[in-house]
Design a protein around this motif. Structure first.
Motif, mmCIF file in Angstrom:
data_model
loop_
_atom_site.group_PDB
_atom_site.id
_atom_site.type_symbol
_atom_site.label_atom_id
_atom_site.label_comp_id
_atom_site.label_asym_id
_atom_site.label_seq_id
_atom_site.Cartn_x
_atom_site.Cartn_y
_atom_site.Cartn_z
ATOM 1 N N ALA A 1 -6.671 -11.871 7.529
ATOM 2 C CA ALA A 1 -5.992 -10.685 6.989
ATOM 3 C C ALA A 1 -5.882 -10.779 5.470
ATOM 4 O O ALA A 1 -6.037 -9.784 4.760
ATOM 5 N N MET A 2 -5.642 -11.975 4.968
ATOM 6 C CA MET A 2 -5.545 -12.141 3.509
ATOM 7 C C MET A 2 -6.887 -11.845 2.840
ATOM 8 O O MET A 2 -6.940 -11.206 1.796
ATOM 9 N N ASN A 3 -7.971 -12.300 3.455
ATOM 10 C CA ASN A 3 -9.303 -12.028 2.896
ATOM 11 C C ASN A 3 -9.622 -10.546 2.920
ATOM 12 O O ASN A 3 -10.217 -10.010 1.989
ATOM 13 N N LEU A 4 -9.222 -9.905 3.998
ATOM 14 C CA LEU A 4 -9.476 -8.476 4.138
ATOM 15 C C LEU A 4 -8.849 -7.694 2.983
ATOM 16 O O LEU A 4 -9.380 -6.694 2.528
ATOM 17 N N HIS A 5 -7.695 -8.171 2.526
ATOM 18 C CA HIS A 5 -6.977 -7.431 1.480
ATOM 19 C C HIS A 5 -6.982 -8.173 0.147
ATOM 20 O O HIS A 5 -6.217 -7.816 -0.756
ATOM 21 N N ASP A 6 -7.796 -9.217 0.087
ATOM 22 C CA ASP A 6 -8.007 -9.879 -1.199
ATOM 23 C C ASP A 6 -6.729 -10.440 -1.818
ATOM 24 O O ASP A 6 -6.413 -10.130 -2.968
ATOM 25 N N THR A 7 -5.994 -11.219 -1.074
ATOM 26 C CA THR A 7 -4.760 -11.791 -1.607
ATOM 27 C C THR A 7 -4.874 -13.318 -1.643
ATOM 28 O O THR A 7 -5.650 -13.910 -0.900
ATOM 29 N N ILE A 8 -4.097 -13.946 -2.500
ATOM 30 C CA ILE A 8 -4.172 -15.392 -2.689
ATOM 31 C C ILE A 8 -2.827 -16.033 -2.363
ATOM 32 O O ILE A 8 -1.768 -15.541 -2.786
ATOM 33 N N TYR B 1 0.839 -1.214 0.000
ATOM 34 C CA TYR B 1 0.000 0.000 0.000
ATOM 35 C C TYR B 1 0.874 1.263 0.000
ATOM 36 O O TYR B 1 0.517 2.279 -0.573
ATOM 37 N N ALA B 2 2.020 1.174 0.703
ATOM 38 C CA ALA B 2 2.909 2.341 0.798
ATOM 39 C C ALA B 2 3.515 2.703 -0.557
ATOM 40 O O ALA B 2 4.058 3.785 -0.735
ATOM 41 N N MET B 3 3.427 1.793 -1.514
ATOM 42 C CA MET B 3 3.883 2.095 -2.885
ATOM 43 C C MET B 3 2.681 2.473 -3.748
ATOM 44 O O MET B 3 2.795 2.562 -4.968
ATOM 45 N N ALA B 4 1.512 2.665 -3.112
ATOM 46 C CA ALA B 4 0.250 2.929 -3.805
ATOM 47 C C ALA B 4 -0.162 1.734 -4.665
ATOM 48 O O ALA B 4 -0.728 1.899 -5.737
ATOM 49 N N GLY B 5 0.166 0.550 -4.191
ATOM 50 C CA GLY B 5 -0.137 -0.660 -4.953
ATOM 51 C C GLY B 5 -1.309 -1.443 -4.405
ATOM 52 O O GLY B 5 -1.915 -1.081 -3.397
ATOM 53 N N LYS B 6 -1.608 -2.534 -5.120
ATOM 54 C CA LYS B 6 -2.651 -3.449 -4.691
ATOM 55 C C LYS B 6 -1.996 -4.808 -4.472
ATOM 56 O O LYS B 6 -1.290 -5.297 -5.355
ATOM 57 N N PRO B 7 -2.193 -5.425 -3.289
ATOM 58 C CA PRO B 7 -1.573 -6.734 -3.055
ATOM 59 C C PRO B 7 -2.309 -7.825 -3.819
ATOM 60 O O PRO B 7 -3.526 -7.769 -3.977
ATOM 61 N N LEU B 8 -1.564 -8.832 -4.298
ATOM 62 C CA LEU B 8 -2.183 -9.895 -5.092
ATOM 63 C C LEU B 8 -1.881 -11.298 -4.552
ATOM 64 O O LEU B 8 -2.772 -12.018 -4.148
ATOM 65 N N TYR B 9 -0.620 -11.682 -4.575
ATOM 66 C CA TYR B 9 -0.236 -13.070 -4.273
ATOM 67 C C TYR B 9 0.745 -13.136 -3.113
ATOM 68 O O TYR B 9 1.640 -12.301 -2.995
ATOM 69 N N LEU C 1 5.103 -10.850 -0.578
ATOM 70 C CA LEU C 1 3.857 -10.431 -1.203
ATOM 71 C C LEU C 1 4.139 -9.799 -2.562
ATOM 72 O O LEU C 1 5.039 -8.960 -2.686
ATOM 73 N N ILE C 2 3.384 -10.234 -3.538
ATOM 74 C CA ILE C 2 3.501 -9.666 -4.884
ATOM 75 C C ILE C 2 2.258 -8.810 -5.127
ATOM 76 O O ILE C 2 1.140 -9.221 -4.805
ATOM 77 N N GLY C 3 2.469 -7.624 -5.657
ATOM 78 C CA GLY C 3 1.342 -6.746 -5.949
ATOM 79 C C GLY C 3 1.610 -5.995 -7.238
ATOM 80 O O GLY C 3 2.583 -6.274 -7.937
ATOM 81 N N TYR C 4 0.743 -5.054 -7.518
ATOM 82 C CA TYR C 4 1.030 -4.225 -8.695
ATOM 83 C C TYR C 4 0.556 -2.800 -8.441
ATOM 84 O O TYR C 4 -0.247 -2.536 -7.548
ATOM 85 N N ALA C 5 1.090 -1.882 -9.228
ATOM 86 C CA ALA C 5 0.678 -0.486 -9.124
ATOM 87 C C ALA C 5 0.667 0.113 -10.516
ATOM 88 O O ALA C 5 1.605 -0.114 -11.288
#
Ligand code: ADP
Ligand code: MG
Length: 355
Positions: free
Chosen positions: A114-121, A80-88, A140-144
């Motif tokens: 916590a994973m469900n709260l932030h929608d991660t797999i 989140y601190a990178m303005a991203g969305k967490p994924l995996y 954690l892998i995410g994207y922005a």
């Protein structure tokens, strides 16, 4: 039952079943030598964080559920601190063979909530035995679409935080006095914005117990509970809504002064912040006085609040708390009477009168 009686393969099987979640973007998930992901995102973010028993957590003060929840929150907070969305997520667990299966189940409950709260797999990980102690690590892998770095602050930008500071550090101080785990959980996971009240569970009130009530005499459970919660079950702040105009960003994991100093160093700028603008919760004010710790000390130098600290050019309507401005060089803090003093990463002592 102990883990040694269950065996690694059975445990892996259970993990696989428990965390099963379909996604069109995961070609191969848990179970093979490596996960296979569809490369649909342009810029990926990758972060990892480790939690080691005796260093990052103390099992005499925290429940396995809280441990699992926090492990995910701290990693999500970095994305989140990178303005991203967490994924995996990849999960590494090292525990003693004689660990109770129940402990692991509770740990997974916290991780899963916590994973469900932030929608991660969950897409993989590793298990290992240790001779002593426990270590957990998550990657954690995410994207922005547009990532925001620590290094983008410009002279003239405003400095903002997303919420109250010092609550988590105050929660830890309370916990050290309570001297045992407080079984707060997140049985009903809510999305951001729901009222905190819904989460309160009076039956888990440790103050019912005579020794606690004596130690924390004068403090009500309504004051203590939110502070403990901020420490035990921190919630990562999604900073998406600031991404449009933020020039730099960092999550506050080690304390405002340390993390602001990091942001300034990376951006090669200075900062001036105003003591009167530092947001303090009413609970912190009450509890800190009771603990005989200046609330500002906790807010400026206490860690683990996981609020976002960011900068934005003047002229934007920013829905966060303004605490100061970026200047050319030097790091200053302005007290209530307008006096300006330099601060270092741990410089709170100069600014706090004992109450
Ligand atoms: P290898 O020995 O080939 O590294 P493992 O036996 O460690 O494979 O793991 C088998 C599968 O289980 C892999 O897909 C791995 O990612 C997954 N896995 C192992 N440990 C965990 C864990 N703690 N959480 C999630 N998946 C795990
Ligand atoms: Mg293999």
């Amino acid at each position: 039952m102990k883990l040694s009686q269950i065996g690694e393969l059975t445990l892996l099987d259970q993990i696989r079943k428990r965390f099963k979640k379909k996604s069109n973007n995961i070609i191969v998930g848990i179970g093979d030598d490596a996960a296979v992901l569809k490369p649909i995102y342009k810029n990926l973010l990758v972060t990892t964080d480790m939690m080691v028993e005796g260093v990052h957590f103390d099992l005499s003060l925290t429940t396995p559920y809280q441990l699992g929840f926090k492990l995910i929150s701290v990693n999500v907070s970095d994305i989140y601190a990178m303005a991203g969305k967490p994924l995996y997520l990849l999960l590494n667990i090292a525990v003693k063979k004689n660990t109770e299966k129940k402990f692991i189940d509770k740990l997974f409950d916290g991780i899963k909530d916590a994973m469900n709260l932030h929608d991660t797999i969950l897409i993989g990980g590793d298990l290992s035995a240790t001779k002593s102690g426990m270590a957990l690590s998550a990657t954690l892998i995410g994207y922005a679409k547009r990532h925001i770095q620590r290094s983008g602050a410009n002279v003239g930008d405003g400095i903002y935080v997303t919420g109250n500071l010092g609550d988590s550090a105050c929660g830890l101080e309370l916990l050290k006095r309570i001297k045992r785990p407080v079984p707060l959980e997140r049985s009903k996971i809510r999305k951001h914005g729901a009222k905190r009240k819904e989460l309160r569970d009076k039956s888990k009130d440790p103050m019912r117990h005579a020794p606690c009530a004596m130690l924390l005499k004068g403090l009500s459970w309504n004051t203590v509970e939110p502070l403990l919660r901020r420490h035990l079950l921190p919630e990562a702040r999604d900073a998406k809504k600031f991404a449009r105009y933020a020039t730099s960003m960092i999550d506050i994991s080690d304390g405002l002064l340390i993390d602001l100093s990091r942001l300034c160093s990376e951006s090669r700028v200075g900062a001036r912040i105003y003591i009167d603008n530092i947001p303090l919760s009413p609970e912190l004010k009450k509890a800190a006085v009771h603990l005989d710790i200046p609330p500002l000390k906790l807010a400026l130098s206490g860690g683990e609040d996981y609020e976002m600290l960011f900068t934005a050019p003047a002229g934007n309507k920013v829905r966060a708390i303004y605490i100061g401005e970026i200047i050319k060089s030097g790091r200053f803090i302005v007290d209530s009477s307008g006096r300006e003093k330099p601060f270092s990463a741990k410089g709170y002592q100069h600014f706090c009168k004992r109450e």
